[in-house]
Enzyme design. Structure first.
Site, PDB file in Angstrom:
ATOM      1  CG  HIS A   1       3.823 -15.507  20.477  1.00 53.88           C
ATOM      2  ND1 HIS A   1       3.756 -14.270  19.874  1.00 53.88           N
ATOM      3  CD2 HIS A   1       4.419 -15.275  21.679  1.00 53.88           C
ATOM      4  CE1 HIS A   1       4.281 -13.343  20.665  1.00 53.88           C
ATOM      5  NE2 HIS A   1       4.701 -13.931  21.759  1.00 53.88           N
TER       6      HIS A   1
ATOM      7  CD  GLU B   1      -0.350 -16.548  16.454  1.00 49.52           C
ATOM      8  OE1 GLU B   1      -0.964 -15.466  16.341  1.00 49.52           O
ATOM      9  OE2 GLU B   1       0.346 -16.850  17.451  1.00 49.52           O
TER      10      GLU B   1
ATOM     11  CB  CYS C   1       2.599 -10.318  17.356  1.00 48.30           C
ATOM     12  SG  CYS C   1       3.729 -11.702  17.129  1.00 48.30           S
TER      13      CYS C   1
ATOM     14  NE  ARG D   1      -8.615 -19.482  46.072  1.00 55.25           N
ATOM     15  CZ  ARG D   1      -8.488 -19.894  47.318  1.00 55.25           C
ATOM     16  NH1 ARG D   1      -7.603 -20.847  47.612  1.00 55.25           N
ATOM     17  NH2 ARG D   1      -9.247 -19.381  48.272  1.00 55.25           N
TER      18      ARG D   1
ATOM     19  CG  LEU E   1      -5.639 -16.441  50.275  1.00 62.96           C
ATOM     20  CD1 LEU E   1      -5.229 -14.971  50.268  1.00 62.96           C
ATOM     21  CD2 LEU E   1      -7.140 -16.573  50.051  1.00 62.96           C
TER      22      LEU E   1
END
Length: 437
Positions: free
Chosen positions: A54, A56, A79, A188, A208
């Site tokens: 994460h 942090e 969290c 995208r 795409l």
């Protein structure tokens, strides 16, 4: 709450940082974190590719001893639960930060408010709600999946000066210029999945993917609403299915009866990740009686909701938007076998009921969806009330006779949307509209 004079400036920087990994952190949100001491940034990080570590702990590690007594700016509440990594709130406490500034409180029931309580119980000053609207916008995909059990849906349309999005029978028609097209490539790159109807897939033969140099690996999952398995084997989508995932959403009418003997429902989604990074393996969507996030009252065979979406005018369930392929069981089985052989995943879920499809996609970790192709497909999502953001490009190009009319004009934006800004890309104008997240 006490807001320091430079709180908004540092939070704005943290939000900008968080956007770097949008669409690339699997089921985890892309969070930005800054560690600031005496007005200087001593540590900064964004959630790593794949979702871990994460933001942090990375920012704290960069700051080291300078984190003690510093202020941490975090776009989402740290969290508080033990998952595959220790709680970020514990890390902030251990490093001795004096203050934590948060933009958005996490709606995840494992966290919601608990991270803030842990910090305050440890004597850390906590300020919340700084640039919350901007923070929620940057976390829109994660927040929508958490609170609405579906991906955040963006509808992108490029409309000519005479109100058209293309020309019948001519495949892809360039409406916007290179600057606007580059902006779409960037969109995208930060989106988990992109969706078109079978008519667009056949008529335009689109790829795409993301074609911006250096960002090719960030191409989204490609999804085609294809009731009768009409997607040509020669299409660019099929030919590249092993490089970038392709999901075909087929009607239950073409569900192979042989699957019944295996006990598999027709709406099982493939175990597919929205990015090439790490992703939590959520359960496949199963029967209405199972322990699923999809309401038990949903009738999967006929579609859910009190206002089911009808097939498009002139079409019947199981008929492709771009033609009527053979419905002979042997022919359908041949097409299914050929598609699967080259890596195309097939989902059996009524393509005319996005209210069923979207929660199913959410169970596979898809938090953001770009609807990019087909007037009929655009109307489908608009009429279902399942569009969260509209990107409407307007170009000076004139299509003329034989044009395909846009399902949406700047003068008829649905109620509930707020105009959030206008940008120019050369001669092309982009207007953005959003619902509240």
């Amino acid at each position: 709450m006490r807001v320091a004079g430079d709180d908004e400036g540092f939070m704005a920087a943290a939000i900008r940082l968080s956007r770097r990994h949008l669409g690339r952190t699997a089921t985890n949100p892309s969070v930005g974190c800054l560690i600031v001491r005496n007005g200087a940034i001593v540590g900064s990080a964004v959630t790593a590719l794949g979702g871990r570590p994460h933001a942090e702990p990375q920012a704290l590690a960069e700051a080291g001893e300078l984190a003690r007594g510093a202020t941490a700016y975090v776009t989402l509440e740290p969290c508080s639960h033990h998952g595959k990594t220790p709680p970020c709130a514990d890390a902030l406490i251990a490093y001795g930060v004096a203050r934590v500034v948060i933009s958005v409180t996490d709606p995840d029931p494992r966290v919601s408010g608990r991270g803030i309580s842990m910090l305050r119980d440890a004597g850390i000053e906590v300020t919340t709600g700084v640039l919350e609207a901007e923070g929620r916008r940057s976390l829109a995909g994660y927040l929508t999946r958490q609170t609405k059990n579906r991906p955040y849906v963006t509808l992108k349309l490029a409309v000519s000066a005479d109100g058209m999005i293309g020309r019948e029978g001519e495949g892809q028609v360039a409406i916007t210029g290179p600057q606007a097209r580059a902006e779409v490539q960037a969109l995208r790159a930060e989106t988990d999945a992109i969706l078109v109807g079978i008519g667009t897939a056949i008529a335009d033969d689109p790829l795409l993917t993301v074609r911006t140099p250096g960002l090719e690996a960030q191409s989204p999952i490609r999804i085609v609403l294809d009731p009768s398995l009409a997607l040509p084997l020669t299409s660019k989508l099929v030919q590249t299915a092993r490089d970038v995932p392709v999901i075909v959403v087929a009607s239950e009418e073409v569900w192979p009866l042989s699957a019944d003997a295996e006990g598999l429902p027709p709406f099982v989604l493939p175990d597919i990740s929205p990015t090439s990074g790490e992703i939590g393996k959520g359960p496949a969507l199963s029967s209405p009686s199972s322990d699923s996030n999809v309401p038990a009252s949903a009738n999967f065979g006929q579609g859910a909701g009190s206002q089911p979406i009808s097939p498009f005018v002139g079409e019947m369930p199981g008929r492709a938007e771009g033609g009527v392929p053979s419905t002979d069981p042997a022919d359908v089985e041949s097409r299914r076998t050929a598609l699967k052989a080259v890596g195309v995943e097939i989902v059996y879920c009524n393509p005319y009921h996005p209210e069923i499809l979207l929660p199913a996609l959410a169970t596979r970790g898809i938090s953001s969806l770009l609807v990019e192709g087909g007037a009929k497909t655009a109307r489908l999502f608009l009429e279902a009330g399942l569009v969260d953001r509209i990107q409407l490009y307007q170009a000076p190009v004139v299509i003329g006779p034989g044009g395909i009319e846009s399902p949406l004009q700047v003068t008829d934006i649905p109620s509930g949307f707020t105009h959030t800004g206008t940008r120019m890309f050369g001669d092309d104008r982009l207007d953005e509209y959003e619902r509240g997240v």
